[in-house]
Motif scaffolding. Structure first.
Motif, mmCIF file in Angstrom:
data_model
loop_
_atom_site.group_PDB
_atom_site.id
_atom_site.type_symbol
_atom_site.label_atom_id
_atom_site.label_comp_id
_atom_site.label_asym_id
_atom_site.label_seq_id
_atom_site.Cartn_x
_atom_site.Cartn_y
_atom_site.Cartn_z
ATOM 1 N N ARG A 261 0.829 -1.203 0.000
ATOM 2 C CA ARG A 261 0.000 0.000 0.000
ATOM 3 C C ARG A 261 0.868 1.259 0.000
ATOM 4 N N GLU A 262 0.454 2.200 -0.814
ATOM 5 C CA GLU A 262 1.227 3.434 -0.963
ATOM 6 C C GLU A 262 1.212 4.252 0.336
ATOM 7 N N ASP A 263 2.377 4.800 0.662
ATOM 8 C CA ASP A 263 2.488 5.723 1.796
ATOM 9 C C ASP A 263 2.112 7.116 1.278
ATOM 10 N N VAL A 264 0.795 7.403 1.307
ATOM 11 C CA VAL A 264 0.279 8.629 0.684
ATOM 12 C C VAL A 264 0.892 9.872 1.311
ATOM 13 N N GLU A 265 0.939 9.917 2.615
ATOM 14 C CA GLU A 265 1.448 11.105 3.314
ATOM 15 C C GLU A 265 2.897 11.379 2.941
ATOM 16 N N ARG A 266 3.712 10.323 2.932
ATOM 17 C CA ARG A 266 5.126 10.492 2.580
ATOM 18 C C ARG A 266 5.266 10.951 1.134
ATOM 19 N N ASN A 267 4.500 10.334 0.232
ATOM 20 C CA ASN A 267 4.623 10.659 -1.183
ATOM 21 C C ASN A 267 4.144 12.073 -1.505
ATOM 22 N N GLU A 268 3.137 12.527 -0.786
ATOM 23 C CA GLU A 268 2.700 13.922 -0.969
ATOM 24 C C GLU A 268 3.803 14.880 -0.542
ATOM 25 N N ALA A 269 4.500 14.528 0.551
ATOM 26 C CA ALA A 269 5.605 15.364 1.018
ATOM 27 C C ALA A 269 6.732 15.383 -0.011
ATOM 28 N N ILE A 270 6.980 14.225 -0.631
ATOM 29 C CA ILE A 270 8.014 14.150 -1.665
ATOM 30 C C ILE A 270 7.635 15.009 -2.871
ATOM 31 N N LEU A 271 6.355 14.958 -3.261
ATOM 32 C CA LEU A 271 5.892 15.796 -4.369
ATOM 33 C C LEU A 271 6.131 17.275 -4.092
ATOM 34 N N LYS A 272 5.844 17.698 -2.878
ATOM 35 C CA LYS A 272 6.042 19.104 -2.508
ATOM 36 C C LYS A 272 7.515 19.481 -2.576
ATOM 37 N N MET A 273 8.389 18.573 -2.131
ATOM 38 C CA MET A 273 9.826 18.833 -2.202
ATOM 39 C C MET A 273 10.287 18.948 -3.649
ATOM 40 N N LEU A 274 9.730 18.088 -4.506
ATOM 41 C CA LEU A 274 10.076 18.159 -5.931
ATOM 42 C C LEU A 274 9.594 19.472 -6.545
ATOM 43 N N GLN A 275 8.370 19.877 -6.167
ATOM 44 C CA GLN A 275 7.812 21.124 -6.690
ATOM 45 C C GLN A 275 8.637 22.340 -6.262
ATOM 46 N N ARG A 276 9.264 22.217 -5.085
ATOM 47 C CA ARG A 276 10.100 23.320 -4.600
ATOM 48 C C ARG A 276 11.483 23.296 -5.248
ATOM 49 N N GLY A 277 11.741 22.283 -6.052
ATOM 50 C CA GLY A 277 13.024 22.192 -6.738
ATOM 51 C C GLY A 277 14.119 21.589 -5.884
ATOM 52 N N GLN A 278 13.743 20.875 -4.826
ATOM 53 C CA GLN A 278 14.745 20.270 -3.940
ATOM 54 C C GLN A 278 15.470 19.151 -4.689
ATOM 55 N N SER A 279 16.745 18.987 -4.422
ATOM 56 C CA SER A 279 17.544 17.986 -5.132
ATOM 57 C C SER A 279 17.107 16.572 -4.762
ATOM 58 N N TRP A 280 17.313 15.636 -5.719
ATOM 59 C CA TRP A 280 16.936 14.247 -5.474
ATOM 60 C C TRP A 280 17.705 13.650 -4.303
ATOM 61 N N SER A 281 18.987 13.954 -4.216
ATOM 62 C CA SER A 281 19.792 13.365 -3.139
ATOM 63 C C SER A 281 19.274 13.789 -1.779
ATOM 64 N N SER A 282 18.852 15.055 -1.639
ATOM 65 C CA SER A 282 18.336 15.513 -0.352
ATOM 66 C C SER A 282 16.972 14.907 -0.061
ATOM 67 N N ILE A 283 16.164 14.687 -1.104
ATOM 68 C CA ILE A 283 14.848 14.062 -0.918
ATOM 69 C C ILE A 283 15.009 12.606 -0.490
ATOM 70 N N LEU A 284 15.925 11.913 -1.145
ATOM 71 C CA LEU A 284 16.182 10.513 -0.784
ATOM 72 C C LEU A 284 16.615 10.393 0.668
ATOM 73 N N LYS A 285 17.479 11.305 1.079
ATOM 74 C CA LYS A 285 17.981 11.278 2.450
ATOM 75 C C LYS A 285 16.877 11.608 3.449
ATOM 76 N N ALA A 286 16.023 12.573 3.099
ATOM 77 C CA ALA A 286 14.984 13.014 4.025
ATOM 78 C C ALA A 286 13.831 12.015 4.122
ATOM 79 N N SER A 287 13.478 11.392 2.998
ATOM 80 C CA SER A 287 12.293 10.514 2.970
ATOM 81 C C SER A 287 12.602 9.048 3.244
ATOM 82 N N GLY A 288 13.825 8.639 2.921
ATOM 83 C CA GLY A 288 14.184 7.234 3.093
ATOM 84 C C GLY A 288 13.632 6.332 2.010
ATOM 85 N N CYS A 289 13.039 6.920 0.968
ATOM 86 C CA CYS A 289 12.497 6.094 -0.105
ATOM 87 C C CYS A 289 13.621 5.685 -1.058
ATOM 88 N N SER A 290 13.312 4.752 -1.946
ATOM 89 C CA SER A 290 14.306 4.312 -2.928
ATOM 90 C C SER A 290 14.309 5.262 -4.116
#
Length: 209
Positions: free
Chosen positions: A162-191
């Motif tokens: 099952r999708e972690d909706v809350e986490r993925n929404e947070a990741i989307l917001k980070m992407l929309q803000r232009g945050q780097s992939w490496s920092s998103i990976l580190k912050a979210s723990g996703c693959s």
């Protein structure tokens, strides 16, 4: 002196390998016998990786009894592996007694050499038959499980994690803000593959670094 060595096995850590201990003890008590040692493990009967079973055989002397609840506790092995285990048992001159195989109970009695050989031959034949049945049951269950999973997937009843909706929404917001992939990976723990899938939901995929 003949020793009776009890062998107890369950397939998984969640199952109680010692469940049949009381039945084995009662079986011996009714016949005025005592279990000298008990060997207990949680391993698949379809595998020869059975450290406690082979420790039992190493500890055994010629004429000792390997006592088990059912033949399938001893073997759900393929024909090749069952032949290998039988050779080990035969080479060590160990007698197999299973509660679900009444003819094997005769192995507990002493008699003349001819009678002993006759019972040994009969018991060996029935052991082979029950081991083959146990293996067929194992193969049938695995096939039914695979068929059930395939059917459930085809009908859309079995889905992935099952999708972690809350986490993925947070990741989307980070992407929309232009945050780097490496920092998103580190912050979210996703693959990285998960991040790539989420990034594709954006109108234009964020640049990777």
């Amino acid at each position: 002196m003949t020793f009776i060595r009890a062998y107890l096995r369950a397939s998984t850590k969640e199952q109680d390998a010692g469940r049949a201990r009381g039945d084995l003890e009662a079986f011996c008590r009714e016949r005025g016998l005592t279990i000298a040692a008990t060997y207990e493990e949680n391993e698949s009967g379809a595998s020869l990786h059975r450290p406690e079973l082979f420790r039992l055989l190493r500890d055994s002397k010629p004429g000792d009894i390997l006592l088990t609840e059912q033949v399938d506790r001893l073997s759900r092995l393929s024909d090749k592996d069952w032949e290998q285990l039988k050779r080990e048992i035969k080479d060590r001159e160990v007698k197999v007694v299973a509660l679900d195989l009444p003819t094997s109970h005769m192995m507990l009695k002493t008699g003349d050499d001819f009678t002993g050989r006759m019972f040994d031959a009969i018991n060996g034949m029935l052991l082979d038959m029950l081991a083959a049945i146990a293996r067929k049951d194992y193969d049938d269950r695995r096939r039914r499980q695979a068929q059930g999973i395939a059917k459930a997937k085809a009908e859309g009843r079995m889905k992935g994690r099952r999708e972690d909706v809350e986490r993925n929404e947070a990741i989307l917001k980070m992407l929309q803000r232009g945050q780097s992939w490496s920092s998103i990976l580190k912050a979210s723990g996703c693959s990285r593959s998960t991040l790539s899938k989420i990034a594709k939901r954006l109108p234009s995929q964020s640049a990777q670094d």
